[in-house]
Design a protein around this motif. Structure first.
Motif, PDB file in Angstrom:
ATOM      1  N   ARG A 126       0.837  -1.205   0.000  1.00 21.31           N
ATOM      2  CA  ARG A 126       0.000   0.000   0.000  1.00 21.31           C
ATOM      3  C   ARG A 126       0.874   1.259   0.000  1.00 21.31           C
ATOM      4  N   TRP A 127       2.019   1.167   0.693  1.00 18.00           N
ATOM      5  CA  TRP A 127       2.981   2.292   0.690  1.00 18.00           C
ATOM      6  C   TRP A 127       3.430   2.576  -0.737  1.00 18.00           C
ATOM      7  N   ASN A 128       3.861   1.542  -1.445  1.00 11.93           N
ATOM      8  CA  ASN A 128       4.387   1.716  -2.807  1.00 11.93           C
ATOM      9  C   ASN A 128       3.323   2.170  -3.788  1.00 11.93           C
ATOM     10  N   LYS A 129       2.068   1.759  -3.563  1.00 10.96           N
ATOM     11  CA  LYS A 129       0.990   2.129  -4.484  1.00 10.96           C
ATOM     12  C   LYS A 129       0.550   3.584  -4.295  1.00 10.96           C
ATOM     13  N   GLU A 130       0.343   4.009  -3.043  1.00 13.39           N
ATOM     14  CA  GLU A 130      -0.254   5.335  -2.844  1.00 13.39           C
ATOM     15  C   GLU A 130       0.317   6.136  -1.683  1.00 13.39           C
ATOM     16  N   LEU A 131       0.647   5.472  -0.574  1.00 18.92           N
ATOM     17  CA  LEU A 131       0.949   6.216   0.652  1.00 18.92           C
ATOM     18  C   LEU A 131       2.282   6.966   0.594  1.00 18.92           C
ATOM     19  N   HIS A 132       3.205   6.501  -0.261  1.00 15.11           N
ATOM     20  CA  HIS A 132       4.534   7.131  -0.351  1.00 15.11           C
ATOM     21  C   HIS A 132       4.459   8.592  -0.787  1.00 15.11           C
ATOM     22  N   LYS A 133       3.407   8.926  -1.551  1.00 17.84           N
ATOM     23  CA  LYS A 133       3.353  10.293  -2.109  1.00 17.84           C
ATOM     24  C   LYS A 133       2.515  11.245  -1.265  1.00 17.84           C
ATOM     25  N   ILE A 140      -2.070  10.852  11.068  1.00 20.52           N
ATOM     26  CA  ILE A 140      -0.595  10.816  11.133  1.00 20.52           C
ATOM     27  C   ILE A 140       0.013  11.665  10.018  1.00 20.52           C
ATOM     28  N   GLU A 141       0.833  12.610  10.397  1.00 16.90           N
ATOM     29  CA  GLU A 141       1.560  13.445   9.433  1.00 16.90           C
ATOM     30  C   GLU A 141       2.957  12.853   9.271  1.00 16.90           C
ATOM     31  N   TYR A 142       3.339  12.555   8.034  1.00 18.25           N
ATOM     32  CA  TYR A 142       4.618  11.847   7.852  1.00 18.25           C
ATOM     33  C   TYR A 142       5.414  12.333   6.643  1.00 18.25           C
ATOM     34  N   GLY A 143       5.094  13.529   6.153  1.00 13.46           N
ATOM     35  CA  GLY A 143       5.866  14.056   5.043  1.00 13.46           C
ATOM     36  C   GLY A 143       5.445  15.476   4.725  1.00 13.46           C
ATOM     37  N   PRO A 144       6.360  16.282   4.155  1.00 17.07           N
ATOM     38  CA  PRO A 144       7.771  15.947   3.972  1.00 17.07           C
ATOM     39  C   PRO A 144       8.550  16.017   5.294  1.00 17.07           C
ATOM     40  N   ASP A 145       9.721  15.374   5.319  1.00 15.94           N
ATOM     41  CA  ASP A 145      10.673  15.456   6.430  1.00 15.94           C
ATOM     42  C   ASP A 145      10.024  15.144   7.781  1.00 15.94           C
ATOM     43  N   PRO A 146       9.508  13.923   7.963  1.00 16.53           N
ATOM     44  CA  PRO A 146       8.785  13.595   9.193  1.00 16.53           C
ATOM     45  C   PRO A 146       9.664  13.574  10.443  1.00 16.53           C
ATOM     46  N   GLN A 147       8.990  13.683  11.569  1.00 18.65           N
ATOM     47  CA  GLN A 147       9.669  13.640  12.868  1.00 18.65           C
ATOM     48  C   GLN A 147       9.818  12.205  13.344  1.00 18.65           C
ATOM     49  N   LEU A 148      10.603  12.043  14.409  1.00 20.97           N
ATOM     50  CA  LEU A 148      10.687  10.752  15.094  1.00 20.97           C
ATOM     51  C   LEU A 148       9.397  10.511  15.876  1.00 20.97           C
ATOM     52  N   THR A 149       8.982   9.257  15.948  1.00 22.25           N
ATOM     53  CA  THR A 149       7.873   8.863  16.822  1.00 22.25           C
ATOM     54  C   THR A 149       8.434   8.710  18.247  1.00 22.25           C
ATOM     55  N   PRO A 150       7.561   8.566  19.247  1.00 22.45           N
ATOM     56  CA  PRO A 150       8.067   8.265  20.603  1.00 22.45           C
ATOM     57  C   PRO A 150       8.964   7.016  20.615  1.00 22.45           C
ATOM     58  N   LEU A 151       8.633   6.012  19.787  1.00 23.59           N
ATOM     59  CA  LEU A 151       9.491   4.822  19.683  1.00 23.59           C
ATOM     60  C   LEU A 151      10.867   5.202  19.142  1.00 23.59           C
ATOM     61  N   CYS A 213      16.835   9.878  -2.955  1.00 21.84           N
ATOM     62  CA  CYS A 213      16.052  11.073  -3.313  1.00 21.84           C
ATOM     63  C   CYS A 213      14.855  10.731  -4.194  1.00 21.84           C
ATOM     64  N   GLY A 214      13.777  11.479  -3.999  1.00 20.13           N
ATOM     65  CA  GLY A 214      12.665  11.446  -4.950  1.00 20.13           C
ATOM     66  C   GLY A 214      11.554  10.467  -4.625  1.00 20.13           C
ATOM     67  N   ARG A 215      10.390  10.754  -5.182  1.00 21.43           N
ATOM     68  CA  ARG A 215       9.193   9.923  -5.169  1.00 21.43           C
ATOM     69  C   ARG A 215       8.530   9.805  -3.795  1.00 21.43           C
ATOM     70  N   ASN A 216       9.267   9.425  -2.755  1.00 18.77           N
ATOM     71  CA  ASN A 216       8.688   9.325  -1.413  1.00 18.77           C
ATOM     72  C   ASN A 216       8.738  10.702  -0.745  1.00 18.77           C
ATOM     73  N   LEU A 217       7.566  11.257  -0.461  1.00 18.63           N
ATOM     74  CA  LEU A 217       7.507  12.616   0.092  1.00 18.63           C
ATOM     75  C   LEU A 217       8.257  12.731   1.428  1.00 18.63           C
ATOM     76  N   CYS A 218       8.335  11.634   2.169  1.00 20.22           N
ATOM     77  CA  CYS A 218       9.028  11.662   3.468  1.00 20.22           C
ATOM     78  C   CYS A 218      10.520  11.957   3.304  1.00 20.22           C
ATOM     79  N   ASP A 219      11.059  11.786   2.088  1.00 14.14           N
ATOM     80  CA  ASP A 219      12.492  11.999   1.860  1.00 14.14           C
ATOM     81  C   ASP A 219      12.807  13.386   1.283  1.00 14.14           C
ATOM     82  N   LYS A 220      11.789  14.245   1.227  1.00 13.96           N
ATOM     83  CA  LYS A 220      12.024  15.634   0.827  1.00 13.96           C
ATOM     84  C   LYS A 220      12.452  16.410   2.074  1.00 13.96           C
TER      85      LYS A 220
END
Length: 331
Positions: A126-133, A140-151, A213-220
């Motif tokens: 599901r990540w590769n199909k839609e959630l990555h972008k 849950i907010e996870y992009g761009p440049d997400p924070q660390l979770t409590p874990l 780099c690229g495609r996964n918004l979390c890596d911006k």
């Protein structure tokens, strides 16, 4: 540390062992092109060649099962006391030919981020199909440049306790810290080394060791000014542009290109101790900068491993691998 949070998952294992054909292509490219590539002045672009030195850490031994190995409960995997490791590396550098230098790199991966939580909750498909972008899913907010979770913070705190223990047993404090511009890596470094390293050792933010780099918004990455506001004690000279010009929505950097980028970082690192005027390694600098720490990402560490010729090794989220490297410079 029986209840360790640094145990590799199945996803970590698959990640570490992915891309075999690209690894092979990179090796071919190295031998046929990169090794002899020269710039406009006729200088080699990649003068240093790297190899892993065995006998220091369990991770480089093929008999170690990387699927279950946990460095955090096993003294970082070291095969000798710290005093012997330090003395051995000092001797190797002192006795090395003029074009050879040895370093121990601690390659650390950031702790669990909100993007990791999304992958674990909804699965890779599901990540590769839609959630990555996307930048947000549910609450849950996870992009761009997400924070660390409590874990993720707790994993960095476990590393803090591990370093505390190892420093008491004679571990060296790295003389240089390099970190990805993404805040999950910067925060992991901050928490891990809080009150353990002298303030005079300023971490250097370097785009060369950012995640694929690229495609996964979390890596911006965030704009440079935001990085400077968040981490005022870090040196951000290694971030050139204000905005992230390396990130593209539709295109993911290949492992081959990322490996070339990591090789450039290693070239730069080893060149810092090389006296070009006299054509030899500066022994004093080699001794001062034997121990280096980097804080980056799973994809980045996979490329370090690829460039160095280390065996593929599973790194848990928040995990770390120490690697002893021999660098040999061609003229």
């Amino acid at each position: 540390m029986t209840d360790s949070l640094l145990i590799p998952t199945e996803n970590d294992y698959l990640d570490a062992h992915a891309g075999a054909s690209q690894q092979e292509q990179y090796k071919q490219l190295w031998h046929t092109e990169l090794k002899t590539k020269r710039d406009s002045k006729g200088q080699l672009e990649f003068p240093w060649e790297f190899q892993v030195v065995q006998g220091f850490f369990k991770q480089s031994d093929s008999k170690t099962d990387d699927k279950v190995f946990n460095y955090a409960t096993d003294h970082m995997g070291r095969l000798k006391p710290w005093k012997v490791i330090i003395d051995d590396l000092l001797q190797l550098n002192q006795e090395a030919p003029d074009n050879v230098e040895y370093k121990l790199l601690f390659l650390a991966r950031h702790g669990n981020g909100y993007h990791n939580q999304i992958v674990e909750t909804y699965g890779l498909d599901r990540w590769n199909k839609e959630l990555h972008k996307l930048g947000k899913f549910g609450d849950i907010e996870y992009g761009p440049d997400p924070q660390l979770t409590p874990l993720g913070m707790a994993q960095a705190e476990e590393n803090h306790r591990l370093w505390q223990q190892e420093l008491q047993e004679g571990a060296p404090i790295p003389s240089k810290f390099y970190v990805s511009p993404l805040q999950r890596s910067c925060n992991t470094l901050q928490i891990t080394w809080a009150d353990l390293k002298p303030k005079s050792i300023v971490p250097q933010v370097d785009e060369l060791i950012r995640e694929t780099c690229g495609r996964n918004l979390c890596d911006k990455r965030s704009p440079k000014r935001v990085i400077q506001q968040r981490f005022p004690d870090f040196n951000t000279d290694g971030v050139v542009d204000e905005e992230d010009v390396l990130y593209h929505d539709d295109e993911r950097e290949t492992m081959i290109n990322q490996s070339i980028r990591i090789n450039k970082f290693l070239q730069k690192l080893f060149d810092l101790d090389y006296d070009a005027k006299n054509g030899k390694v500066d022994k004093k600098l080699a001794e001062e900068d034997t121990f280096i720490a980097t804080y980056s990402h799973a994809g980045t560490i996979r490329c370090f491993i690829n460039v160095l010729g280390h065996r593929n090794f599973t790194i848990s989220t928040g995990g770390m691998i120490p690697v002893v490297i021999k660098g040999t410079r061609s003229s």
